[in-house]
Design a protein around this motif. Structure first.
Motif, mmCIF file in Angstrom:
data_model
loop_
_atom_site.group_PDB
_atom_site.id
_atom_site.type_symbol
_atom_site.label_atom_id
_atom_site.label_comp_id
_atom_site.label_asym_id
_atom_site.label_seq_id
_atom_site.Cartn_x
_atom_site.Cartn_y
_atom_site.Cartn_z
ATOM 1 N N MET A 1 -16.370 4.881 -7.671
ATOM 2 C CA MET A 1 -15.418 3.941 -7.132
ATOM 3 C C MET A 1 -14.138 4.036 -7.964
ATOM 4 O O MET A 1 -14.154 3.848 -9.161
ATOM 5 N N ASP A 2 -13.037 4.330 -7.286
ATOM 6 C CA ASP A 2 -11.744 4.491 -7.947
ATOM 7 C C ASP A 2 -10.967 3.175 -7.864
ATOM 8 O O ASP A 2 -10.226 2.933 -6.909
ATOM 9 N N LEU A 3 -11.155 2.327 -8.876
ATOM 10 C CA LEU A 3 -10.544 1.001 -8.856
ATOM 11 C C LEU A 3 -9.016 1.057 -8.860
ATOM 12 O O LEU A 3 -8.361 0.230 -8.229
ATOM 13 N N LYS A 4 -8.465 2.050 -9.533
ATOM 14 C CA LYS A 4 -7.013 2.180 -9.570
ATOM 15 C C LYS A 4 -6.464 2.465 -8.174
ATOM 16 O O LYS A 4 -5.455 1.886 -7.754
ATOM 17 N N GLN A 5 -7.137 3.334 -7.422
ATOM 18 C CA GLN A 5 -6.701 3.657 -6.058
ATOM 19 C C GLN A 5 -6.871 2.449 -5.140
ATOM 20 O O GLN A 5 -6.024 2.178 -4.292
ATOM 21 N N ILE A 6 -7.972 1.724 -5.324
ATOM 22 C CA ILE A 6 -8.182 0.509 -4.523
ATOM 23 C C ILE A 6 -7.065 -0.487 -4.795
ATOM 24 O O ILE A 6 -6.521 -1.101 -3.861
ATOM 25 N N ALA A 7 -6.676 -0.638 -6.050
ATOM 26 C CA ALA A 7 -5.583 -1.552 -6.402
ATOM 27 C C ALA A 7 -4.260 -1.097 -5.782
ATOM 28 O O ALA A 7 -3.490 -1.909 -5.259
ATOM 29 N N LYS A 8 -4.005 0.197 -5.803
ATOM 30 C CA LYS A 8 -2.778 0.734 -5.191
ATOM 31 C C LYS A 8 -2.764 0.480 -3.692
ATOM 32 O O LYS A 8 -1.756 0.055 -3.132
ATOM 33 N N ASP A 9 -3.890 0.755 -3.031
ATOM 34 C CA ASP A 9 -3.980 0.547 -1.587
ATOM 35 C C ASP A 9 -3.817 -0.932 -1.228
ATOM 36 O O ASP A 9 -3.147 -1.278 -0.252
ATOM 37 N N THR A 10 -4.428 -1.788 -2.032
ATOM 38 C CA THR A 10 -4.325 -3.229 -1.806
ATOM 39 C C THR A 10 -2.891 -3.698 -1.980
ATOM 40 O O THR A 10 -2.380 -4.497 -1.190
ATOM 41 N N THR A 11 -2.227 -3.184 -3.002
ATOM 42 C CA THR A 11 -0.829 -3.541 -3.246
ATOM 43 C C THR A 11 0.048 -3.109 -2.076
ATOM 44 O O THR A 11 0.905 -3.873 -1.610
ATOM 45 N N LYS A 12 -0.179 -1.906 -1.575
ATOM 46 C CA LYS A 12 0.609 -1.411 -0.444
ATOM 47 C C LYS A 12 0.408 -2.313 0.772
ATOM 48 O O LYS A 12 1.367 -2.670 1.467
ATOM 49 N N THR A 13 -0.832 -2.691 1.030
ATOM 50 C CA THR A 13 -1.137 -3.568 2.163
ATOM 51 C C THR A 13 -0.486 -4.934 1.977
ATOM 52 O O THR A 13 0.099 -5.490 2.909
ATOM 53 N N LEU A 14 -0.580 -5.467 0.772
ATOM 54 C CA LEU A 14 0.011 -6.773 0.478
ATOM 55 C C LEU A 14 1.534 -6.734 0.620
ATOM 56 O O LEU A 14 2.143 -7.642 1.202
ATOM 57 N N ILE A 15 2.159 -5.670 0.155
ATOM 58 C CA ILE A 15 3.616 -5.543 0.272
ATOM 59 C C ILE A 15 4.022 -5.437 1.738
ATOM 60 O O ILE A 15 5.014 -6.043 2.159
ATOM 61 N N SER A 16 3.261 -4.717 2.526
ATOM 62 C CA SER A 16 3.561 -4.646 3.960
ATOM 63 C C SER A 16 3.420 -6.018 4.607
ATOM 64 O O SER A 16 4.231 -6.407 5.455
ATOM 65 N N TYR A 17 2.401 -6.767 4.198
ATOM 66 C CA TYR A 17 2.242 -8.116 4.739
ATOM 67 C C TYR A 17 3.400 -9.009 4.313
ATOM 68 O O TYR A 17 3.924 -9.787 5.116
ATOM 69 N N ALA A 45 11.946 -5.686 15.703
ATOM 70 C CA ALA A 45 10.578 -5.805 15.191
ATOM 71 C C ALA A 45 9.548 -5.492 16.275
ATOM 72 O O ALA A 45 8.451 -5.019 15.967
ATOM 73 N N SER A 46 9.908 -5.720 17.531
ATOM 74 C CA SER A 46 9.001 -5.375 18.634
ATOM 75 C C SER A 46 8.944 -3.868 18.845
ATOM 76 O O SER A 46 7.921 -3.331 19.257
ATOM 77 N N ARG A 47 10.042 -3.200 18.545
ATOM 78 C CA ARG A 47 10.149 -1.748 18.727
ATOM 79 C C ARG A 47 9.543 -0.966 17.570
ATOM 80 O O ARG A 47 8.913 0.058 17.762
ATOM 81 N N GLU A 48 9.791 -1.425 16.372
ATOM 82 C CA GLU A 48 9.360 -0.716 15.159
ATOM 83 C C GLU A 48 8.059 -1.325 14.628
ATOM 84 O O GLU A 48 7.954 -2.538 14.504
ATOM 85 N N SER A 49 7.116 -0.493 14.272
ATOM 86 C CA SER A 49 5.854 -0.980 13.714
ATOM 87 C C SER A 49 6.078 -1.504 12.303
ATOM 88 O O SER A 49 6.712 -0.857 11.474
ATOM 89 N N ILE A 50 5.548 -2.676 12.051
ATOM 90 C CA ILE A 50 5.693 -3.262 10.723
ATOM 91 C C ILE A 50 4.419 -3.074 9.892
ATOM 92 O O ILE A 50 4.317 -3.563 8.781
ATOM 93 N N LYS A 51 3.443 -2.320 10.431
ATOM 94 C CA LYS A 51 2.220 -2.048 9.664
ATOM 95 C C LYS A 51 2.552 -1.384 8.338
ATOM 96 O O LYS A 51 1.914 -1.664 7.329
ATOM 97 N N ASP A 52 3.508 -0.482 8.352
ATOM 98 C CA ASP A 52 3.990 0.139 7.116
ATOM 99 C C ASP A 52 5.340 -0.497 6.813
ATOM 100 O O ASP A 52 6.363 -0.136 7.392
#
Length: 135
Positions: A1-17, A45-52
């Motif tokens: 389990m790569d905790l550093k990568q999980i933290a990076k992915d979580t941060t990216k998701t949180l920043i997008s939110y 915002a309707s035209r452009e995806s805000i997922k990223d």
């Protein structure tokens, strides 16, 4: 389990939110003061995806730089305001939800076991010691 990568992915998701929430805040502000710009932002915002969130902001910078800067400012403010209590809230909420899931699963397992015993009472009779041998 790569905790550093999980933290990076979580941060990216949180920043997008947070980007999504910042866009909503800016939209609500504009809706009160500048309805035409609010309408434009809503359409964008309707035209452009805000997922990223980062891709969304790049596209917004290409079209309306002043709105993109405003979203950045609001996003940063939101991040600063939640960062103090987010770690503890994350831990506590995860523990509470996990406990609730475990409790519900245990209740289901107990119900299955009980209904199995009720539908097959002969199993219980066979497992009881024969009292006539004590005799």
């Amino acid at each position: 389990m790569d905790l550093k990568q999980i933290a990076k992915d979580t941060t990216k998701t949180l920043i997008s939110y947070l980007t999504y929430r910042a866009v909503r805040v800016v939209y609500e502000q504009l809706d009160e003061t500048e309805p035409k710009r609010a309408y434009w932002l809503h359409q964008f915002a309707s035209r452009e995806s805000i997922k990223d969130g980062e891709a969304f902001l790049r596209a917004l910078f290409d079209e309306r730089q002043e709105l993109a800067f405003r979203v950045l400012t609001v996003r940063e403010t939101l991040a600063e305001e939640i960062s103090d209590f987010l770690p503890e809230m994350l831990r506590t909420t995860t523990q509470q939800l996990n406990t609730e899931h475990r409790k519900q699963q245990l209740e289901r397992m107990t119900q299955v076991a009980l209904s199995s015993e009720l539908s097959h009472p002969e199993r219980e009779e066979r497992s009881q010691p024969d009292e006539s041998l004590d005799g």
